[in-house]
Design an enzyme around this catalytic site. Sequence first.
Site, PDB file in Angstrom:
ATOM      1  N   ASP A 349       0.861  -1.183   0.000  1.00 51.10           N
ATOM      2  CA  ASP A 349       0.000   0.000   0.000  1.00 51.10           C
ATOM      3  C   ASP A 349       0.902   1.239   0.000  1.00 51.10           C
ATOM      4  O   ASP A 349       1.846   1.298   0.775  1.00 51.10           O
ATOM      5  CB  ASP A 349      -0.840  -0.033   1.296  1.00 51.10           C
ATOM      6  CG  ASP A 349      -1.978   0.962   1.305  1.00 51.10           C
ATOM      7  OD1 ASP A 349      -1.739   2.128   0.977  1.00 51.10           O
ATOM      8  OD2 ASP A 349      -3.092   0.568   1.679  1.00 51.10           O
ATOM      9  N   ARG A 351      -0.641   4.532  -0.111  1.00 52.06           N
ATOM     10  CA  ARG A 351      -1.578   5.666  -0.035  1.00 52.06           C
ATOM     11  C   ARG A 351      -1.145   6.734   0.962  1.00 52.06           C
ATOM     12  O   ARG A 351      -1.585   7.865   0.898  1.00 52.06           O
ATOM     13  CB  ARG A 351      -2.987   5.167   0.312  1.00 52.06           C
ATOM     14  CG  ARG A 351      -3.675   4.533  -0.870  1.00 52.06           C
ATOM     15  CD  ARG A 351      -5.003   3.945  -0.491  1.00 52.06           C
ATOM     16  NE  ARG A 351      -4.857   2.744   0.322  1.00 52.06           N
ATOM     17  CZ  ARG A 351      -5.887   2.039   0.804  1.00 52.06           C
ATOM     18  NH1 ARG A 351      -7.117   2.438   0.563  1.00 52.06           N
ATOM     19  NH2 ARG A 351      -5.682   0.948   1.508  1.00 52.06           N
TER      20      ARG A 351
END
Length: 438
Positions: A349, A351
Amino acid sequence: MTDSNGSSTTSNHPDGGRFGETTNSKRRHIVLTSHPSRSGRKGSPIHWGQADPLKRGPIVATVIDPTHRNVIGTHSGSYAVYRALAVASGVLHPEHRPDLTNTSPAVAIGPHPSWGDPDKIVSLDPFGALVGEVYHTLIAQGMDIRPTIAVTRAHIQMPELLEAVRQGQILEDGKIVKPGGDLVVTKAAVEPVWYLPGVAQRLQVSEDDLRYALFEQTGGMFPELVTRPDLKVFLPPIGGITVYLVGHLAAITDSTLPLAVRVHDECNGSDVFGSDICTCRPYLVHGLEECIQTAQQGGAGIIVYFRKEGRALGEVTKFLVYNARKRQEGGDRADAYFARTECVAGVQDVRFQELMPDVLHWLGITRIDRFISMSDMKYNAIVRSGIEIIERVPIPEDLIPPDARVEIEAKKAAGYYTERDVLSEDALAQVKGRNLGE
Ligand SMILES: [Zn+2]
């Protein structure tokens, strides 16, 4: 071309395009901004975190007059490249300036105390929607200052919401939900504006390391990142944020009135096309329903939509991962969900939810009554930024598509909020999705 000291010489470019004759001399005179100009002319300094926009100073990312610039990068995120194509092909005059007549926000947002706090907001310009107003005099004097936020009003029609109205699960109140099911919203588009020292601090890295990685990983696209430590603000070539506001806007900052919030990261496959491998669109719709209900109780609801496709790894990576998941030995299963992403992308991830709460602080939020998300990363980032969350609302079980069981069980086992039991490793291995081609 320009030498390393920033002095300019001429370069021959072929004529062409509709604006070729008027801009030819300009186009031949290339001024690199990797070093301050020899004339000593520099853009006005930015004092990030000042509550007074005039003391803070405007964000000037114009490419028309490089001596006015006081940031790295330019407006419109990744769309700047399309602007370049328009200029190259002669359909856009390179010196076009926006006519801002009648473009001011449809609804007033702020100012809020957070706007003057250099720690609360580091990844957007809190004055981005008010540029035409607060820098009116500078714009009239010829400075090309552009909004990085726009606020408008809209009616939205989604099949699931219309069906909920038809079944009486959502009430037509005539104001928030119009007769027929139209949902009345205020929406804001926000472009990223990064204060690099603040972003570095959020990520707990040095500003130098951040600048170097940004420079290197964009293929050297922005030399000023490493040559101009005096420029502290960067407009990165990434997607922005859209905020959808429902109901009584005063409830956003009034902690005596209820507020529902969903922070949603883009998933084009599900959000737009209804792909059933994940829970994105059903949870987004559920978030909207919660927003409407909270608004109808005299409060407000907010959907924050981030362009962070595929956990910000992009859709190509995402589809590669889908194939890897469905072709792996034993088929697509919850116990191997995150491992397959890591195989392809090297990381699960990217983000970086640490920057996400900025938009909530821009809206002046200090308390969220109902947080429509199970993500522990989003929850932790918001709470750490000083916003209180009273209640977390998981996706209702009956909204989870069968093929999305793999995702949701894997996420719950990895720390997502749930009111139900988390599966053991053995049980996770039994949660399976469709095979590729089925
Ligand atoms: Zn999705």
